[in-house]
Design a protein around this motif. Structure first.
Motif, PDB file in Angstrom:
ATOM      1  N   GLY A  25      60.560 170.748  28.063  1.00  0.00           N
ATOM      2  CA  GLY A  25      59.349 170.268  27.413  1.00  0.00           C
ATOM      3  C   GLY A  25      59.326 168.776  27.180  1.00  0.00           C
ATOM      4  N   ILE A  26      60.234 168.044  27.813  1.00  0.00           N
ATOM      5  CA  ILE A  26      60.270 166.593  27.664  1.00  0.00           C
ATOM      6  C   ILE A  26      59.348 165.970  28.708  1.00  0.00           C
ATOM      7  N   ILE A  31      60.841 159.349  38.408  1.00  0.00           N
ATOM      8  CA  ILE A  31      61.105 157.924  38.559  1.00  0.00           C
ATOM      9  C   ILE A  31      61.753 157.357  37.300  1.00  0.00           C
ATOM     10  N   ASP A  32      61.438 157.930  36.135  1.00  0.00           N
ATOM     11  CA  ASP A  32      62.016 157.436  34.893  1.00  0.00           C
ATOM     12  C   ASP A  32      63.495 157.798  34.782  1.00  0.00           C
ATOM     13  N   VAL A  33      63.888 158.933  35.355  1.00  0.00           N
ATOM     14  CA  VAL A  33      65.311 159.295  35.363  1.00  0.00           C
ATOM     15  C   VAL A  33      66.065 158.387  36.334  1.00  0.00           C
ATOM     16  N   PRO A  46      56.108 154.264  30.408  1.00  0.00           N
ATOM     17  CA  PRO A  46      56.238 154.596  28.980  1.00  0.00           C
ATOM     18  C   PRO A  46      57.661 154.352  28.478  1.00  0.00           C
ATOM     19  N   ILE A  47      57.774 153.881  27.253  1.00  0.00           N
ATOM     20  CA  ILE A  47      59.080 153.636  26.642  1.00  0.00           C
ATOM     21  C   ILE A  47      59.590 154.960  26.059  1.00  0.00           C
ATOM     22  N   ARG A  48      60.851 155.273  26.340  1.00  0.00           N
ATOM     23  CA  ARG A  48      61.438 156.515  25.847  1.00  0.00           C
ATOM     24  C   ARG A  48      61.692 156.439  24.346  1.00  0.00           C
ATOM     25  N   ALA A  49      61.596 157.587  23.691  1.00  0.00           N
ATOM     26  CA  ALA A  49      61.901 157.663  22.257  1.00  0.00           C
ATOM     27  C   ALA A  49      63.383 157.391  22.040  1.00  0.00           C
ATOM     28  N   ASP A  53      68.512 161.553  22.460  1.00  0.00           N
ATOM     29  CA  ASP A  53      69.042 161.110  23.745  1.00  0.00           C
ATOM     30  C   ASP A  53      68.896 162.246  24.748  1.00  0.00           C
ATOM     31  N   PRO A  54      67.865 162.211  25.600  1.00  0.00           N
ATOM     32  CA  PRO A  54      67.671 163.312  26.539  1.00  0.00           C
ATOM     33  C   PRO A  54      68.735 163.369  27.631  1.00  0.00           C
TER      34      PRO A  54
END
Length: 302
Positions: A25-26, A31-33, A46-49, A53-54
Motif C-alpha cells: 500500500g505504499i 523509478i523512485d526505487v 515526490p519526496i518520500r516520508a 523507512d520503506p
C-alpha cells in the motif's frame, strides 16, 4: 554466465522490491526505487516520508538472494507454513503461490511478497531466486479462500514480471555491446569505459556521483557524462545546469524519459570482425565491469 548478470540482478532487485512495496500500500513508482538505490533524487519527483523507512528490509533480502544456502530463507519461515496432502495434485506454480499466500495470512509485513522468488526456486521453477519475480496479490492476504479470478490475475502478473525481466536483460546486454562499440569508436576513450561499465550497474548517475565513484573532479565527470550522452549510452533526464541526472539509455524509454523509436525495431549492427586488438579491448571492458562490481560492493551499493 552473462557479463551483465550482476548488474541485472541488482536492477531486478530494485524492480521486485518496488512491486512488494506497492502491495504493502505504499505509493511509490519503480523509478523512485531506482533513484533510492542509486542514491540520487530526481528533481520534481515526490519526496518520500521520513517517519518510516520503506527500504529497511532491502539489504537483508539482497543478502538472502545472493546466499549459497538454498534452505536459509525457507528455514526462517513460520512453522505453520506447509503443504497440505492435496498440494501434489496442483501445478508447482500454484504450490509456490500458495506458500506466499500462507505467509501473507500470518505476516503483515513485506516479507511474504519478497519470499515469492524463493518459493519459485524451491519448486524448481528457477535455478536461483529471481528478484524480479517478487510480488503476489492483496487477495492472498485479505481473502481466506481467493477466487479463481484472483489466481488467474496473479499468474498473469507473474508472467508479465518474468517477461519484463527477460526483456530488460536483453536490453542490458545490448547496452553492454553498444558500450563496447562506443569505446572502440573513440579515438581516446579515457574514462569512458569506466563510466559505461558503471552505468550498467548504477543506471542513474550525476556528475557528483560519478566524481565520487571514479575519483575525478565534478567538472571532469560532467564532460564525461556528456560524452556518454553523445554516444547514445546515457540520456539526461533533467533540463537544468545544476542537479543534473542521467539515466542509462535502456531504461530511459521504459521510464518515459525518452520517446520510443517509431517503425520497425532497430536492427543491431553486425558483430565486429574478430582480431587480437578487439579481443584485448573486450577483455579490458569485462575487467572494467568486474572492477565496478567490486567497487560498488565495497561501498555497499551492490
Amino acid at each position: 554466465m552473462s557479463s551483465v548478470a550482476s548488474a541485472w540482478s541488482l536492477r531486478a532487485a530494485w524492480s521486485g522490491y518496488a512491486r512488494a512495496l506497492q502491495l504493502q500500500g505504499i505509493e511509490i513508482d519503480e523509478i523512485d526505487v531506482f533513484s533510492w538505490g542509486c542514491g540520487l533524487r530526481i528533481p520534481g519527483r515526490p519526496i518520500r516520508a521520513t517517519n518510516v523507512d520503506p527500504f529497511d528490509h532491502f539489504e537483508d533480502w539482497r543478502v538472502e538472494l545472493l546466499a549459497r544456502d538454498p534452505l536459509a530463507w525457507r528455514d526462517a519461515l513460520p512453522t505453520t507454513i506447509g503443504e497440505p496432502a492435496a498440494a501434489a495434485e496442483h501445478p508447482h506454480l500454484i504450490r509456490a503461490l500458495d506458500r506466499a499466500r500462507q505467509h501473507a495470512r500470518i505476516d503483515g509485513t513485506i516479507l511474504p511478497w519478497l519470499g515469492l522468488p524463493f518459493a519459485l526456486r524451491d519448486q524448481q521453477l528457477s535455478t536461483i531466486p529471481l528478484p524480479c519475480l517478487s510480488g503476489g496479490a492483496k487477495a492472498l492476504r485479505l481473502k481466506r479462500q481467493p477466487a479463481d479470478t484472483d489466481w488467474l490475475s496473479l499468474v498473469r502478473s507473474l508472467e508479465t514480471a518474468a517477461t519484463t525481466g527477460l526483456n530488460r536483460l536483453d536490453q542490458l546486454e545490448r547496452l553492454y555491446r553498444d558500450a563496447q562499440r562506443a569505446v572502440i569508436g573513440e579515438y581516446r576513450p579515457g574514462a569512458l569505459p569506466s563510466l559505461t561499465a558503471l552505468s550498467c550497474h548504477h543506471p542513474m548517475l550525476s556528475p557528483q556521483s560519478v566524481a565520487d565513484l571514479l575519483g575525478m573532479s565534478v567538472a571532469g565527470a560532467s564532460k564525461l557524462l556528456e560524452r556518454a550522452v553523445s554516444t547514445g549510452l546515457l540520456v539526461e533526464i533533467t533540463r537544468r545546469r545544476t542537479w543534473r541526472v542521467f539515466l542509462a539509455a535502456d531504461l530511459a524509454v521504459e521510464f518515459g524519459y525518452a520517446a520510443p523509436k517509431r517503425g520497425r525495431p532497430r536492427s543491431e549492427p553486425p558483430p565486429l570482425p574478430a582480431s587480437r586488438d578487439l579481443a584485448s579491448v573486450f577483455d579490458a571492458f569485462d575487467e572494467e565491469m568486474a572492477a565496478v562490481d567490486r567497487l560498488l560492493s565495497r561501498t555497499g551499493q551492490s
